[in-house]
Design a protein around this motif. Structure first.
Motif, PDB file in Angstrom:
ATOM      1  N   SER A 198      -3.606   6.809 -23.395  1.00 51.39           N
ATOM      2  CA  SER A 198      -4.057   5.317 -23.756  1.00 51.39           C
ATOM      3  C   SER A 198      -5.541   5.086 -24.100  1.00 51.39           C
ATOM      4  CB  SER A 198      -3.492   4.369 -22.389  1.00 51.39           C
ATOM      5  OG  SER A 198      -4.156   5.067 -21.426  1.00 51.39           O
ATOM      6  N   GLN A 199      -6.294   6.028 -23.486  1.00 50.25           N
ATOM      7  CA  GLN A 199      -7.593   5.868 -23.837  1.00 50.25           C
ATOM      8  C   GLN A 199      -7.886   6.096 -25.427  1.00 50.25           C
ATOM      9  OE1 GLN A 199      -5.935   8.029 -21.598  1.00 50.25           O
ATOM     10  NE2 GLN A 199      -7.261   8.494 -19.753  1.00 50.25           N
ATOM     11  N   TYR A 200      -7.247   6.948 -25.981  1.00 49.70           N
ATOM     12  CA  TYR A 200      -7.537   7.391 -27.266  1.00 49.70           C
ATOM     13  C   TYR A 200      -7.870   6.133 -28.107  1.00 49.70           C
ATOM     14  CZ  TYR A 200      -7.184   9.259 -32.151  1.00 49.70           C
ATOM     15  OH  TYR A 200      -7.613   9.528 -33.343  1.00 49.70           O
ATOM     16  N   SER A 201      -8.876   6.407 -29.056  1.00 47.42           N
ATOM     17  CA  SER A 201      -9.246   5.412 -30.094  1.00 47.42           C
ATOM     18  C   SER A 201      -9.344   6.173 -31.337  1.00 47.42           C
ATOM     19  CB  SER A 201     -10.886   5.293 -29.908  1.00 47.42           C
ATOM     20  OG  SER A 201     -11.293   4.494 -30.914  1.00 47.42           O
ATOM     21  N   ALA A 202      -8.744   5.594 -32.426  1.00 46.84           N
ATOM     22  CA  ALA A 202      -8.650   5.806 -33.946  1.00 46.84           C
ATOM     23  C   ALA A 202     -10.022   6.575 -34.491  1.00 46.84           C
ATOM     24  CB  ALA A 202      -8.052   4.953 -34.811  1.00 46.84           C
ATOM     25  N   ASP A 203     -11.053   6.138 -33.788  1.00 41.06           N
ATOM     26  CA  ASP A 203     -12.383   6.555 -34.336  1.00 41.06           C
ATOM     27  C   ASP A 203     -12.577   8.066 -33.967  1.00 41.06           C
ATOM     28  OD1 ASP A 203     -13.031   3.921 -35.108  1.00 41.06           O
ATOM     29  OD2 ASP A 203     -13.713   3.446 -33.360  1.00 41.06           O
ATOM     30  N   GLY A 204     -11.630   8.700 -33.242  1.00 44.59           N
ATOM     31  CA  GLY A 204     -11.884   9.873 -32.785  1.00 44.59           C
ATOM     32  C   GLY A 204     -12.981  10.069 -31.647  1.00 44.59           C
ATOM     33  N   GLY A 205     -13.240  11.352 -31.070  1.00 43.42           N
ATOM     34  CA  GLY A 205     -14.371  11.577 -30.061  1.00 43.42           C
ATOM     35  C   GLY A 205     -13.786  12.322 -29.124  1.00 43.42           C
ATOM     36  N   ASN A 206     -14.274  12.105 -27.779  1.00 39.15           N
ATOM     37  CA  ASN A 206     -13.762  12.955 -26.452  1.00 39.15           C
ATOM     38  C   ASN A 206     -13.132  11.953 -25.693  1.00 39.15           C
ATOM     39  OD1 ASN A 206     -15.040  15.061 -27.980  1.00 39.15           O
ATOM     40  ND2 ASN A 206     -17.055  14.560 -27.134  1.00 39.15           N
ATOM     41  N   PHE A 207     -12.163  12.796 -24.895  1.00 40.32           N
ATOM     42  CA  PHE A 207     -11.508  11.706 -23.834  1.00 40.32           C
ATOM     43  C   PHE A 207     -11.093  12.500 -22.905  1.00 40.32           C
ATOM     44  CE2 PHE A 207     -10.492  10.332 -28.333  1.00 40.32           C
ATOM     45  CZ  PHE A 207     -10.997   8.955 -28.170  1.00 40.32           C
ATOM     46  N   THR A 208     -10.665  11.950 -21.713  1.00 34.29           N
ATOM     47  CA  THR A 208     -10.514  12.572 -20.418  1.00 34.29           C
ATOM     48  C   THR A 208      -9.100  12.031 -19.662  1.00 34.29           C
ATOM     49  OG1 THR A 208     -12.893  12.691 -19.750  1.00 34.29           O
ATOM     50  CG2 THR A 208     -11.206  12.976 -17.988  1.00 34.29           C
ATOM     51  N   ILE A 209      -8.426  12.907 -19.337  1.00 32.47           N
ATOM     52  CA  ILE A 209      -6.985  12.586 -18.849  1.00 32.47           C
ATOM     53  C   ILE A 209      -6.974  12.621 -17.282  1.00 32.47           C
ATOM     54  CG2 ILE A 209      -4.536  12.980 -18.763  1.00 32.47           C
ATOM     55  CD1 ILE A 209      -4.582  13.704 -21.325  1.00 32.47           C
ATOM     56  N   PRO A 210      -7.209  11.794 -16.435  1.00 33.21           N
ATOM     57  CA  PRO A 210      -7.386  11.959 -14.879  1.00 33.21           C
ATOM     58  C   PRO A 210      -6.007  12.468 -14.304  1.00 33.21           C
ATOM     59  CG  PRO A 210      -7.761   9.783 -15.365  1.00 33.21           C
ATOM     60  CD  PRO A 210      -7.430  10.471 -16.686  1.00 33.21           C
ATOM     61  N   LEU A 211      -6.155  13.273 -13.671  1.00 32.66           N
ATOM     62  CA  LEU A 211      -4.649  13.721 -12.956  1.00 32.66           C
ATOM     63  C   LEU A 211      -5.106  14.233 -11.237  1.00 32.66           C
ATOM     64  CD1 LEU A 211      -3.073  15.570 -15.833  1.00 32.66           C
ATOM     65  CD2 LEU A 211      -2.626  13.528 -15.352  1.00 32.66           C
ATOM     66  N   ASN A 212      -3.736  14.461 -10.665  1.00 34.04           N
ATOM     67  CA  ASN A 212      -3.860  14.910  -9.398  1.00 34.04           C
ATOM     68  C   ASN A 212      -3.000  15.739  -9.120  1.00 34.04           C
ATOM     69  OD1 ASN A 212      -6.003  13.271  -7.678  1.00 34.04           O
ATOM     70  ND2 ASN A 212      -4.765  11.838  -9.106  1.00 34.04           N
ATOM     71  N   ALA A 213      -3.028  16.852  -8.529  1.00 30.41           N
ATOM     72  CA  ALA A 213      -1.927  17.754  -8.114  1.00 30.41           C
ATOM     73  C   ALA A 213      -2.032  17.934  -6.406  1.00 30.41           C
ATOM     74  CB  ALA A 213      -2.420  19.230  -8.413  1.00 30.41           C
ATOM     75  N   ARG A 214      -0.687  17.965  -5.966  1.00 33.72           N
ATOM     76  CA  ARG A 214      -0.595  18.322  -4.696  1.00 33.72           C
ATOM     77  C   ARG A 214       0.994  19.136  -4.407  1.00 33.72           C
ATOM     78  NH1 ARG A 214       1.062  11.795  -3.156  1.00 33.72           N
ATOM     79  NH2 ARG A 214       3.054  11.577  -4.568  1.00 33.72           N
TER      80      ARG A 214
END
Length: 240
Positions: A198-214
């Motif tokens: 969902s954070q992605y933009s058609a302009d491109g660039g850098n993105f982060t996917i925040p996750l958790n593990a347990r």
């Protein structure tokens, strides 16, 4: 009269000319008419001439295109009348086909140490969650959507797909627990299913996917055996 293809098969009944095994073909047009493509040995002598007539070459996708496929510079085709070459068509520079893609790196998530009483007796997940992020960078502009999915590996097979739970790998000495991946809202990630970035933009660039593990106790096992508890999975991106 007709086109002779120097980069692949010369088809006798088509104006679409395959470029080797690249998954691409070319169409060749004369702009003095209604952009009718030149075929291979399909035109009759109807007084065609090529002096000072602009030409257009169009590439089209006709199959799977391997990333890194090169269309070489030089003569790609000629327009022949019998054995006489009336016109030669050349590319001044080679062309490399590249798939638009983002980049990422391997991630090593350190889960830390746990005690047996960190695991609820009812089999629910441990209260301890370990946040981590998947960094996506150098995304080119122009991609409409980026999807990602987490794929269980053969060394750490799935235990519950919809709850995002995989088993420990075979080298682990701990028993009776599995590893669960959840998002930043603590919602389980459904495994092996594309999820929109969902954070992605058609302009491109850098993105982060925040996750958790347990960790959590696997109900199928009667008890937890302490030991090392490691697992692996594959991160896959796809583009639209």
């Amino acid at each position: 009269m007709g086109v002779v293809n120097n980069l692949g098969a010369t088809l006798s009944t088509s104006d679409t000319h395959p470029i080797g095994d690249s998954g691409l073909s070319f169409l060749m047009f004369s702009l003095d008419a209604a952009e009718k493509g030149f075929g291979s040995s399909t035109l009759k002598d109807q007084g065609y001439h090529f002096a000072n007539i602009p030409m257009k070459l169009r590439l089209i996708k006709t199959g799977d295109t391997p990333n890194g496929e090169v269309i070489p510079a030089g003569q790609i085709a000629s327009f022949n009348a019998g054995t006489l070459q009336l016109v030669k068509f050349l590319l001044s520079n080679s062309t490399t086909i590249t798939a638009p893609s983002c980049q990422t790196k391997d991630i090593n998530v350190k889960m830390g140490q746990y005690k047996l009483n960190d695991f609820p007796n009812d089999g629910s997940p441990s209260k301890r969650t370990v946040p981590f992020s998947i960094e996506i960078y150098n995304c080119p502009a122009g991609i409409n959507k980026v999807m990602y999915s987490l794929i269980p590996s053969s060394s750490s097979p799935v235990w519950n797909t919809t709850q995002g739970i995989i088993k420990l790998n075979q080298s682990s000495t701990a028993k009776g627990i599995g590893l669960q991946i959840i998002d930043d809202q603590l919602t389980p990630i459904i495994l092996d299913q594309p999820k929109l970035l969902s954070q992605y933009s058609a302009d491109g660039g850098n993105f982060t996917i925040p996750l958790n593990a347990r960790y959590l106790k696997i109900p199928d096992d009667p008890s937890i055996v302490p030991g090392t508890a490691n697992a692996e999975m594959t991160f896959v991106m796809s583009y639209l």
